[in-house]
Design a protein around this motif. Structure first.
Motif, PDB file in Angstrom:
ATOM      1  N   LYS A  62       0.839  -1.201   0.000  1.00  0.00           N
ATOM      2  CA  LYS A  62       0.000   0.000   0.000  1.00  0.00           C
ATOM      3  C   LYS A  62       0.871   1.246   0.000  1.00  0.00           C
ATOM      4  O   LYS A  62       1.889   1.302   0.674  1.00  0.00           O
ATOM      5  CB  LYS A  62      -0.917   0.032   1.218  1.00  0.00           C
ATOM      6  CG  LYS A  62      -2.019  -0.990   1.134  1.00  0.00           C
ATOM      7  CD  LYS A  62      -3.030  -0.814   2.227  1.00  0.00           C
ATOM      8  CE  LYS A  62      -4.093  -1.868   2.034  1.00  0.00           C
ATOM      9  NZ  LYS A  62      -4.891  -2.064   3.193  1.00  0.00           N
ATOM     10  N   TRP A  63       0.431   2.220  -0.761  1.00  0.00           N
ATOM     11  CA  TRP A  63       1.054   3.547  -0.792  1.00  0.00           C
ATOM     12  C   TRP A  63      -0.016   4.562  -0.477  1.00  0.00           C
ATOM     13  O   TRP A  63      -1.207   4.313  -0.663  1.00  0.00           O
ATOM     14  CB  TRP A  63       1.597   3.842  -2.177  1.00  0.00           C
ATOM     15  CG  TRP A  63       2.981   3.353  -2.457  1.00  0.00           C
ATOM     16  CD1 TRP A  63       3.633   2.316  -1.875  1.00  0.00           C
ATOM     17  CD2 TRP A  63       3.873   3.883  -3.431  1.00  0.00           C
ATOM     18  NE1 TRP A  63       4.872   2.173  -2.431  1.00  0.00           N
ATOM     19  CE2 TRP A  63       5.037   3.128  -3.394  1.00  0.00           C
ATOM     20  CE3 TRP A  63       3.782   4.917  -4.342  1.00  0.00           C
ATOM     21  CZ2 TRP A  63       6.117   3.374  -4.214  1.00  0.00           C
ATOM     22  CZ3 TRP A  63       4.853   5.173  -5.173  1.00  0.00           C
ATOM     23  CH2 TRP A  63       6.021   4.402  -5.105  1.00  0.00           C
ATOM     24  N   ARG A  64       0.426   5.717  -0.074  1.00  0.00           N
ATOM     25  CA  ARG A  64      -0.499   6.811   0.169  1.00  0.00           C
ATOM     26  C   ARG A  64      -0.483   7.733  -1.046  1.00  0.00           C
ATOM     27  O   ARG A  64       0.566   8.212  -1.474  1.00  0.00           O
ATOM     28  CB  ARG A  64      -0.083   7.573   1.420  1.00  0.00           C
ATOM     29  CG  ARG A  64      -1.226   8.202   2.108  1.00  0.00           C
ATOM     30  CD  ARG A  64      -0.872   8.522   3.530  1.00  0.00           C
ATOM     31  NE  ARG A  64      -1.995   9.240   4.089  1.00  0.00           N
ATOM     32  CZ  ARG A  64      -1.908  10.049   5.105  1.00  0.00           C
ATOM     33  NH1 ARG A  64      -0.756  10.233   5.701  1.00  0.00           N
ATOM     34  NH2 ARG A  64      -2.967  10.663   5.547  1.00  0.00           N
ATOM     35  N   PHE A  65      -1.648   7.944  -1.617  1.00  0.00           N
ATOM     36  CA  PHE A  65      -1.828   8.802  -2.786  1.00  0.00           C
ATOM     37  C   PHE A  65      -2.828   9.893  -2.445  1.00  0.00           C
ATOM     38  O   PHE A  65      -3.582   9.786  -1.487  1.00  0.00           O
ATOM     39  CB  PHE A  65      -2.407   8.006  -3.966  1.00  0.00           C
ATOM     40  CG  PHE A  65      -1.462   7.018  -4.580  1.00  0.00           C
ATOM     41  CD1 PHE A  65      -0.626   7.393  -5.628  1.00  0.00           C
ATOM     42  CD2 PHE A  65      -1.421   5.700  -4.151  1.00  0.00           C
ATOM     43  CE1 PHE A  65       0.227   6.480  -6.219  1.00  0.00           C
ATOM     44  CE2 PHE A  65      -0.573   4.783  -4.730  1.00  0.00           C
ATOM     45  CZ  PHE A  65       0.258   5.176  -5.771  1.00  0.00           C
ATOM     46  N   LYS A  66      -2.841  10.926  -3.275  1.00  0.00           N
ATOM     47  CA  LYS A  66      -3.918  11.909  -3.205  1.00  0.00           C
ATOM     48  C   LYS A  66      -4.918  11.570  -4.297  1.00  0.00           C
ATOM     49  O   LYS A  66      -4.556  11.406  -5.455  1.00  0.00           O
ATOM     50  CB  LYS A  66      -3.391  13.328  -3.407  1.00  0.00           C
ATOM     51  CG  LYS A  66      -2.763  13.908  -2.164  1.00  0.00           C
ATOM     52  CD  LYS A  66      -2.565  15.401  -2.258  1.00  0.00           C
ATOM     53  CE  LYS A  66      -1.408  15.710  -3.161  1.00  0.00           C
ATOM     54  NZ  LYS A  66      -1.067  17.124  -3.235  1.00  0.00           N
ATOM     55  N   LEU A  67      -6.161  11.433  -3.884  1.00  0.00           N
ATOM     56  CA  LEU A  67      -7.278  11.239  -4.798  1.00  0.00           C
ATOM     57  C   LEU A  67      -8.083  12.524  -4.705  1.00  0.00           C
ATOM     58  O   LEU A  67      -8.728  12.774  -3.698  1.00  0.00           O
ATOM     59  CB  LEU A  67      -8.112  10.031  -4.387  1.00  0.00           C
ATOM     60  CG  LEU A  67      -9.362   9.729  -5.215  1.00  0.00           C
ATOM     61  CD1 LEU A  67      -8.998   9.483  -6.670  1.00  0.00           C
ATOM     62  CD2 LEU A  67     -10.098   8.528  -4.644  1.00  0.00           C
ATOM     63  N   GLY A  68      -7.944  13.368  -5.715  1.00  0.00           N
ATOM     64  CA  GLY A  68      -8.472  14.725  -5.588  1.00  0.00           C
ATOM     65  C   GLY A  68      -7.592  15.452  -4.587  1.00  0.00           C
ATOM     66  O   GLY A  68      -6.386  15.521  -4.746  1.00  0.00           O
TER      67      GLY A  68
END
Length: 135
Positions: free
Chosen positions: A50-56
């Motif tokens: 798992k990675w942390r992304f920005k969704l919007g």
């Protein structure tokens, strides 16, 4: 790879539904969509799922286990915040018996396009301006 036939499939689905009923949950609402995700905090471990992304504007944890994102990142030598991925994204939202929606989970099904963030560069102290007539 094992192949499952009609009756076996029905038994598997039935066991999953029974487990959900015992937990007091309904089957999750699952949808697939295309989305742009930008890197929020990369993990430099090829086994990280798992990675942390920005969704919007929202940071979300996203399952990358079925992709080559971690491997490709290490091959490139790193990742920058704002590296962007256009992906086919699966969003699963659990529901309890009363129909109340829980916190969604995210999984990348397919990476369609990668766009590297613009890397900042520092000018040299020895760069000369071209328009001022200096040598």
């Amino acid at each position: 790879m094992d192949k499952f036939e009609g009756e076996e499939i029905d038994e598997i689905i039935s066991s999953c539904n029974t487990a959900l009923e015992e937990l007091g949950e309904e089957a999750p609402q699952v949808e697939e969509t295309h989305a742009w995700l930008s890197v929020y905090s990369p993990v430099f471990d090829i086994s990280a799922d798992k990675w942390r992304f920005k969704l919007g504007k929202d940071p979300v944890y996203v399952d990358i286990s079925d992709t080559e994102i971690a491997k490709d990142t290490l091959t490139r030598g790193g990742s920058f915040a704002e590296d962007a991925y256009y992906v086919r994204l699966q969003i699963s939202t659990p529901k309890d018996k009363s129909g109340k929606m829980g916190k969604p989970t995210y999984k990348i099904i397919e990476v369609i396009k990668f766009v590297a963030a613009r890397q900042p560069s520092q000018g040299s102290l020895f760069d000369q301006e071209k328009d001022n007539g200096s040598p």
